[in-house]
Design a protein around this motif. Structure first.
Motif, PDB file in Angstrom:
ATOM      1  N   GLY A  20      33.684  40.366  49.581  1.00  0.00           N
ATOM      2  CA  GLY A  20      34.951  40.018  50.222  1.00  0.00           C
ATOM      3  C   GLY A  20      35.369  38.586  49.957  1.00  0.00           C
ATOM      4  O   GLY A  20      34.557  37.729  49.592  1.00  0.00           O
ATOM      5  N   ARG A  21      36.660  38.339  50.121  1.00  0.00           N
ATOM      6  CA  ARG A  21      37.183  36.984  49.967  1.00  0.00           C
ATOM      7  C   ARG A  21      38.343  36.771  50.931  1.00  0.00           C
ATOM      8  O   ARG A  21      38.907  37.725  51.452  1.00  0.00           O
ATOM      9  N   GLU A  22      38.675  35.516  51.162  1.00  0.00           N
ATOM     10  CA  GLU A  22      39.787  35.191  52.045  1.00  0.00           C
ATOM     11  C   GLU A  22      41.126  35.416  51.351  1.00  0.00           C
ATOM     12  O   GLU A  22      41.245  35.226  50.138  1.00  0.00           O
ATOM     13  N   LEU A  23      42.127  35.788  52.154  1.00  0.00           N
ATOM     14  CA  LEU A  23      43.495  35.855  51.639  1.00  0.00           C
ATOM     15  C   LEU A  23      44.153  34.480  51.640  1.00  0.00           C
ATOM     16  O   LEU A  23      45.080  34.233  50.867  1.00  0.00           O
ATOM     17  N   ARG A  24      43.684  33.606  52.512  1.00  0.00           N
ATOM     18  CA  ARG A  24      44.241  32.256  52.581  1.00  0.00           C
ATOM     19  C   ARG A  24      44.155  31.588  51.204  1.00  0.00           C
ATOM     20  O   ARG A  24      43.111  31.529  50.579  1.00  0.00           O
TER      21      ARG A  24
END
Length: 320
Positions: free
Chosen positions: A140-144
């Motif tokens: 997973g990764r941040e959308l920010r």
């Protein structure tokens, strides 16, 4: 004599049906995805003044001329690729759409697909169900700070842009037909599709299906994208070259895809079904109960108004 309408591809919501019935309109409907023979038989029998189009492969000239009383064709939703608009125009029959009634639901669904892809939900759910607990496998990764590229910037795209702004996504949109005033709140206007594709971490499709957009995302376009990018399609399946997308996903050329629409619906079995980096939903982005109710009310309101010779209650881009 009672005015009759035929809904092709399933019943409208109860609220829309009640409006029609209270106006003295008899409502006949098929099941979803009826065959042409079934539609023709129903239209010939009931001679409707209006056809309401829901889930069907195509409403063609034969279906329209089968009723000598036909005055209007109304799409229960948006997008008229399942209506032969050219034939309707030649017959002098207006085609209207319920533009905007389900836009918020589609935007929310798109955001849901984006979150599920970037947070690796499908794979993590599968690991747990298979008895595997290994946080090193989380991708997973941040959308920010991620760049969202919108192909088409109508109402759905604009709502989605507002939704992701508080998250911190950077939004650009490519739409040669969108007015300048649509680009507010920090949304960047991409001057070409190629630039948008090359710079985006998530590419989300929101354009109508036209001869100009059919196969818009193909081998060349996918090759421009980042290998870490995701494609999300809640528009029309034919906008994407599905074999090209499948090959890119199988080869890891792009990171994944979230698809709510397909070139053939209901779709035949596809290699996409077997890919762990793909999320699939059955063209339901715009058919939440809330959206279905809103679309039915808008469609009923405007069919009634048209049949009475009154102005349409909404700006539905009526075509003649």
């Amino acid at each position: 004599m009672t005015t009759t309408i035929v809904t092709i591809g399933g019943r409208m919501a109860a609220e829309g049906l009640a409006m029609l019935e209270n106006a003295g309109v008899a409502c006949i409907s098929t099941e979803p995805y009826p065959g042409k023979a079934e539609v023709m038989a129903l239209v010939e029998k009931h001679q409707p003044a209006a056809l309401v189009v829901r889930l069907v492969e195509l409403v063609d000239r034969d279906m329209m001329v089968a009723s000598r009383n036909l005055r209007i064709v109304a799409k229960h939703g948006v997008g008229t690729n399942d209506i032969d608009v050219a034939a309707a125009k030649a017959l002098g029959i207006p085609v209207i759409m319920a533009t905007g009634a389900n836009a918020h639901s589609v935007a929310e669904h798109t955001l849901g697909l984006i979150l599920a892809l970037t947070k690796d939900f499908r794979r993590q759910d599968g690991h747990i169900r298979n008895g595997l607990w290994d946080k090193k496998l989380y991708a997973g990764r941040e959308l920010r700070g991620q760049k969202l590229g919108l192909v088409g910037f109508g109402l759905i795209g604009q709502i989605l842009a507002r939704m992701v702004a508080p998250i911190g996504m950077q939004v650009a949109a490519y739409d040669p037909f969108a007015p300048e005033e649509a680009f507010a709140g920090g949304v960047i206007r991409a001057m070409s599709l190629d630039v948008l594709l090359a710079n985006s971490d998530v590419v989300s499709l929101h354009c109508p299906l036209t001869e100009g957009t059919r196969g818009l995302i193909g081998v060349r376009e996918i090759a421009l994208m980042k290998p870490t990018a995701f494609v999300v399609n809640t528009a029309r399946g034919e906008v994407v070259d599905e074999p090209a997308l499948t090959a890119a996903l199988q080869a890891g050329r792009i990171a994944g895809a979230g698809l709510d629409s397909f070139a053939e619906e209901p779709p035949v079995e596809s290699p996409l079904w077997q890919l762990p980096n793909v999320l699939l939903t059955p063209h339901v982005a715009g058919v939440t109960e809330d959206a279905r109710r809103a679309v039915s009310i808008m469609t009923a309101t405007n069919v009634i108004a048209f049949l009475r010779g009154e102005p349409l209650a909404q700006n539905l881009h009526a075509r003649v």
